[in-house]
Motif scaffolding. Structure first.
Motif, short mmCIF file in Angstrom:
data_model
loop_
_atom_site.label_atom_id
_atom_site.label_comp_id
_atom_site.label_asym_id
_atom_site.label_seq_id
_atom_site.Cartn_x
_atom_site.Cartn_y
_atom_site.Cartn_z
N MET A 1 11.42 32.48 11.82
CA MET A 1 12.43 33.41 11.30
C MET A 1 12.20 33.60 9.80
N ILE B 1 12.29 44.22 14.32
CA ILE B 1 12.57 42.84 13.92
C ILE B 1 11.68 41.87 14.70
N ARG C 1 18.64 35.00 17.24
CA ARG C 1 17.91 34.15 16.29
C ARG C 1 16.44 34.02 16.69
N TYR D 1 14.49 37.14 15.52
CA TYR D 1 14.10 37.05 14.11
C TYR D 1 12.95 36.07 13.93
N GLY E 1 10.78 40.52 11.46
CA GLY E 1 11.63 39.40 11.08
C GLY E 1 12.76 39.73 10.13
N THR F 1 18.93 44.48 10.04
CA THR F 1 20.24 44.30 10.66
C THR F 1 20.61 45.54 11.46
#
Length: 411
Positions: free
Chosen positions: A1, A87, A282, A285, A356, A359
């Motif tokens: 991440m 992401i 999570r 990411y 990574g 939003t």
């Protein structure tokens, strides 16, 4: 991440630590930690202000605000899914063609085969999920680059759309299906000058937003972390309150909240929570930030990528349904350049080309920047050729800003 390394400031021997950091230092640290998102919010506000003056107040008229939401709803839906894919460290070039294919499939089911619109809608979303899963399988489990797989998907779904519709538009749709894109919340309560249900919904959103801010501040303080000084926190609440109330009054003075805005709100809340608080969020990411490290940490990276593309397929299908409902037709020309708009919205909203970072709210902000630019330039009579040039420069500036910040952080 991908995370920003935090180096603690150890006090020097004989030097007392500052028990009350200045407002300026706290604000500076907050801005450095969220520079892309705050920057885009400021840019969006400046663009709105510019076109509000340039159009003599037309931009923020209730009718134009409603049109802005309905015209850009499908792009914002795509931007959310595209942000998650980016992401995870990938890209999807097929979403425009897939949206067109799903819209065509829904049109054939409802118009030619007289399938009820709720059943056709569910079937269309399932088609999108299967298409996304099919692409995700090639990418995640066979290791083919997402650029190649989704480029093939773009050609495949575009051709399938032409074959299904035989080059002709299929219309019209049932009224219930059209309301997905052009409908509003119903009128309830006594006769007033405003849409009562919209006012109640706006107050509810404001209450939830304030409660969330208070809970977040209390939780941050409970961990012994630094929070905004009370004055700045109250100013932040005042800005949130003003923004929600103004937006609510603008919508309530016309026909109320569009149905597509409710869909966007549900997606924003749902996927925002998923990416912030869930394990799969999570892990997404982590895979995008450093896939090798994520694998060593026990993250099932193949499953994460597969689910990201499956989710993208569902959202592309939803966007295709919203667009078809707005046109009131399934057409072979639907979805052209949708993928470029969605990718641009994601990068303008804070996504990193290396993965990574990003939003769900950033995707919405980026989409709104593009939407306001399109709408504002059209209102003042800027030609489509110049509009493309300006949007290209905005995208280049956003990505360049991201590269500059990374280099400065690494120096």
């Amino acid at each position: 991440m991908a995370q920003t390394e935090i180096i603690p400031d150890f006090p020097q021997k004989g030097v007392e630590p500052d028990p009350s950091p200045s407002i300026g230092s706290v604000l500076a640290r907050a801005l450095r930690g969220n520079v892309r998102q705050y920057g885009m919010l400021v840019a969006l506000a400046l663009i709105v202000l510019l076109f509000q003056v340039w159009t003599d107040g037309i931009l923020l008229q209730p009718l134009n605000i409603t049109n802005l939401i309905q015209q850009n709803g499908y792009i914002l839906i795509l931007a959310i899914g595209m942000m998650i894919v980016i992401i995870a460290g990938h890209i999807d070039l097929s979403v425009g063609s897939l949206a067109a294919f799903v819209g065509a499939a829904a049109a054939v089911m409802m118009v030619e085969h007289h399938v009820s619109w709720p059943v056709a809608t569910i079937a269309a979303l399932v088609i999108g999920a299967l298409a996304g899963a099919w692409q995700g399988f090639w990418i995640a489990y066979l290791g083919i680059p997402s650029f190649i797989v989704t480029l093939a998907g773009m050609l495949l779904f575009r051709g399938a759309t032409q074959i299904m519709l035989q080059g002709q538009s299929v219309a019209p749709f049932p009224k219930g299906f059209q309301s997905i894109s052009s409908g509003f919340l119903p009128e309830v309560g006594p006769q007033t000058n405003y849409h009562n249900l919209t006012l109640l919904l706006g107050l509810a959103v404001l209450a939830v937003a304030i409660v969330q801010e208070l809970r977040g501040r209390r939780r941050t303080a409970s961990f012994g972390l630094e929070v905004l000084p009370l004055g700045l926190f109250l100013a932040k609440l005042a800005v949130i309150t003003a923004a929600v109330l103004v937006f609510t009054m603008l919508l309530a003075s016309y026909h109320g909240v569009p149905i597509v805005l409710l869909i966007l709100g549900a997606l924003l809340v749902g996927f925002g929570y998923l990416m912030r608080n869930s394990i799969i969020g999570r892990h997404t990411y982590a895979v995008g930030g450093n896939e090798a490290a994520a694998k060593l940490s026990g993250v099932k990276s193949k499953r994460v990528v597969f689910l990201a593309f499956t989710n993208m397929g569902v959202l592309a299908a939803l966007a295709g349904l919203v667009f078809a409902a707005r046109l009131n037709a399934g057409t072979p020309q639907a979805g052209i350049n949708f993928e470029l708009e969605a990718i641009a919205a994601a990068f303008i909203g804070g996504a990193s080309a290396s993965g990574g970072v990003g939003t769900v709210m950033g995707a919405i902000i980026g989409g709104l920047v593009l939407g306001v630019l399109n709408n504002g330039m059209s209102l003042v009579g800027v030609g489509t050729d110049y509009q493309q040039v300006i949007k290209g420069m905005v995208l280049l500036a956003a990505v360049g800003f991201d590269v500059y910040n990374k280099r400065r952080a690494g120096s």
